[in-house]
Design a protein around this motif. Structure first.
Motif, PDB file in Angstrom:
ATOM      1  N   GLY A 159       0.816  -1.213   0.000  1.00  0.00           N
ATOM      2  CA  GLY A 159       0.000   0.000   0.000  1.00  0.00           C
ATOM      3  C   GLY A 159       0.845   1.256   0.000  1.00  0.00           C
ATOM      4  O   GLY A 159       0.526   2.240  -0.692  1.00  0.00           O
ATOM      5  N   LEU A 160       1.945   1.247   0.760  1.00  0.00           N
ATOM      6  CA  LEU A 160       2.840   2.402   0.759  1.00  0.00           C
ATOM      7  C   LEU A 160       3.477   2.606  -0.605  1.00  0.00           C
ATOM      8  O   LEU A 160       3.605   3.751  -1.080  1.00  0.00           O
ATOM      9  N   GLY A 208       3.730   6.107   6.524  1.00  0.00           N
ATOM     10  CA  GLY A 208       3.934   4.757   6.023  1.00  0.00           C
ATOM     11  C   GLY A 208       5.387   4.316   6.124  1.00  0.00           C
ATOM     12  O   GLY A 208       5.674   3.170   6.488  1.00  0.00           O
ATOM     13  N   PHE A 209       6.322   5.220   5.823  1.00  0.00           N
ATOM     14  CA  PHE A 209       7.741   4.868   5.941  1.00  0.00           C
ATOM     15  C   PHE A 209       8.123   4.613   7.398  1.00  0.00           C
ATOM     16  O   PHE A 209       8.868   3.670   7.705  1.00  0.00           O
ATOM     17  N   LEU A 210       7.616   5.441   8.311  1.00  0.00           N
ATOM     18  CA  LEU A 210       7.901   5.221   9.725  1.00  0.00           C
ATOM     19  C   LEU A 210       7.300   3.899  10.210  1.00  0.00           C
ATOM     20  O   LEU A 210       7.940   3.142  10.962  1.00  0.00           O
ATOM     21  N   GLY A 211       6.071   3.617   9.784  1.00  0.00           N
ATOM     22  CA  GLY A 211       5.463   2.346  10.147  1.00  0.00           C
ATOM     23  C   GLY A 211       6.184   1.154   9.543  1.00  0.00           C
ATOM     24  O   GLY A 211       6.284   0.093  10.171  1.00  0.00           O
ATOM     25  N   ALA A 227       3.431   0.180  14.631  1.00  0.00           N
ATOM     26  CA  ALA A 227       3.551   0.207  13.170  1.00  0.00           C
ATOM     27  C   ALA A 227       2.194   0.035  12.504  1.00  0.00           C
ATOM     28  O   ALA A 227       1.886   0.714  11.515  1.00  0.00           O
ATOM     29  N   GLY A 228       1.359  -0.859  13.049  1.00  0.00           N
ATOM     30  CA  GLY A 228       0.019  -1.025  12.490  1.00  0.00           C
ATOM     31  C   GLY A 228      -0.814   0.229  12.610  1.00  0.00           C
ATOM     32  O   GLY A 228      -1.536   0.606  11.680  1.00  0.00           O
ATOM     33  N   ALA A 229      -0.714   0.926  13.757  1.00  0.00           N
ATOM     34  CA  ALA A 229      -1.468   2.177  13.920  1.00  0.00           C
ATOM     35  C   ALA A 229      -0.993   3.249  12.940  1.00  0.00           C
ATOM     36  O   ALA A 229      -1.801   4.003  12.378  1.00  0.00           O
ATOM     37  N   LEU A 230       0.317   3.314  12.699  1.00  0.00           N
ATOM     38  CA  LEU A 230       0.841   4.284  11.736  1.00  0.00           C
ATOM     39  C   LEU A 230       0.368   3.974  10.318  1.00  0.00           C
ATOM     40  O   LEU A 230       0.041   4.894   9.545  1.00  0.00           O
TER      41      LEU A 230
END
Length: 234
Positions: free
Chosen positions: A16-17, A89-92, A120-123
């Motif tokens: 997705g990212l 998305g990159f941070l997650g 990570a899921g929340a991000l």
């Protein structure tokens, strides 16, 4: 099974990212076709950064938007939301790589890795929501102007970039939900770890051998008493 769900969620969010990164610079956010003769027929397509026009002979000309402050407010907001979605998305993605149970980075304990995976899921969910809001807002303005009979400007239709962005946002949200739900199921399956009460084996006290020492001395006294005959105490 939970590790498979976690891995599936990570790769789904990563896909997705990637699709969000392709959607942002893609040119066909909105498309308009002006019909006429062979010479005057052209296609106009735009995105958040520039506008292009192509004639029937395949010759096209593009120009960037002159000023950010001169743009419509929704275009500026869509730019900010899409950039925010990609950064989240990159941070997650980075936190997900560290938090996966199939990776061994830094020698973290499983409880901390589960927290990182949930973060990570929340991000990823926030990134998908930001992308969904940006693309839906842009599509709403296209449809509003298209069905407005008093709109004097060029009427556009939904471009293929919007459908790509919607799919990317859904994948990011799905991957984030898988990461968060897997962390919750792992905590439910291990109530000792979730309650924060680690088990400790009972250790023998330090005074226990000391209490046995006098007994051994008594035994020695008894054994020494047996060395002498009965006549020695008469």
């Amino acid at each position: 099974m939970s590790m498979a769900v976690e891995t599936f969620g990570f790769f789904t969010a990563a896909l997705g990212l990637l699709m969000l990164g392709v959607t942002l610079p893609h040119g066909y956010w909105r498309v308009s076709t002006v019909h006429g003769s062979v010479i005057t027929t052209n296609t106009i397509f735009e995105n958040l950064w520039y506008s292009c026009a192509t004639d029937s002979l395949g010759v096209y000309n593009c120009w960037e938007f002159p000023s950010m402050l001169a743009l419509s407010g929704y275009i500026q907001a869509c730019r900010a939301l899409m950039i925010t979605a990609i950064l989240l998305g990159f941070l997650g993605l980075f936190l997900g790589m560290v938090g996966l149970r199939c990776t061994n980075i830094g020698g973290m304990v499983p409880s901390r890795k589960a927290k990182l995976a949930a973060t990570a899921g929340a991000l990823h969910i926030l990134a998908g929501v930001c992308g969904m809001v940006a693309i839906s807002w842009y599509a709403f303005n296209i449809t509003r102007d298209f069905f407005d009979p008093l709109y004097p400007g060029t009427k556009y239709e939904l471009g293929p970039s919007l459908y790509l962005g919607w799919s990317a946002s859904l994948l990011a949200i799905l991957g984030g939900i898988c990461l968060c739900s897997n962390c919750r199921s792992a905590r439910d399956g291990n109530p000792t770890a979730s309650a924060g009460l680690p088990y400790k084996a009972a250790l023998p006290s330090a005074g226990f051998p000391a209490r046995l020492h006098p007994a051994s001395s008594d035994e020695e006294g008894d054994s020494s008493f047996g060395k002498y005959g009965k006549n020695a105490y008469v």
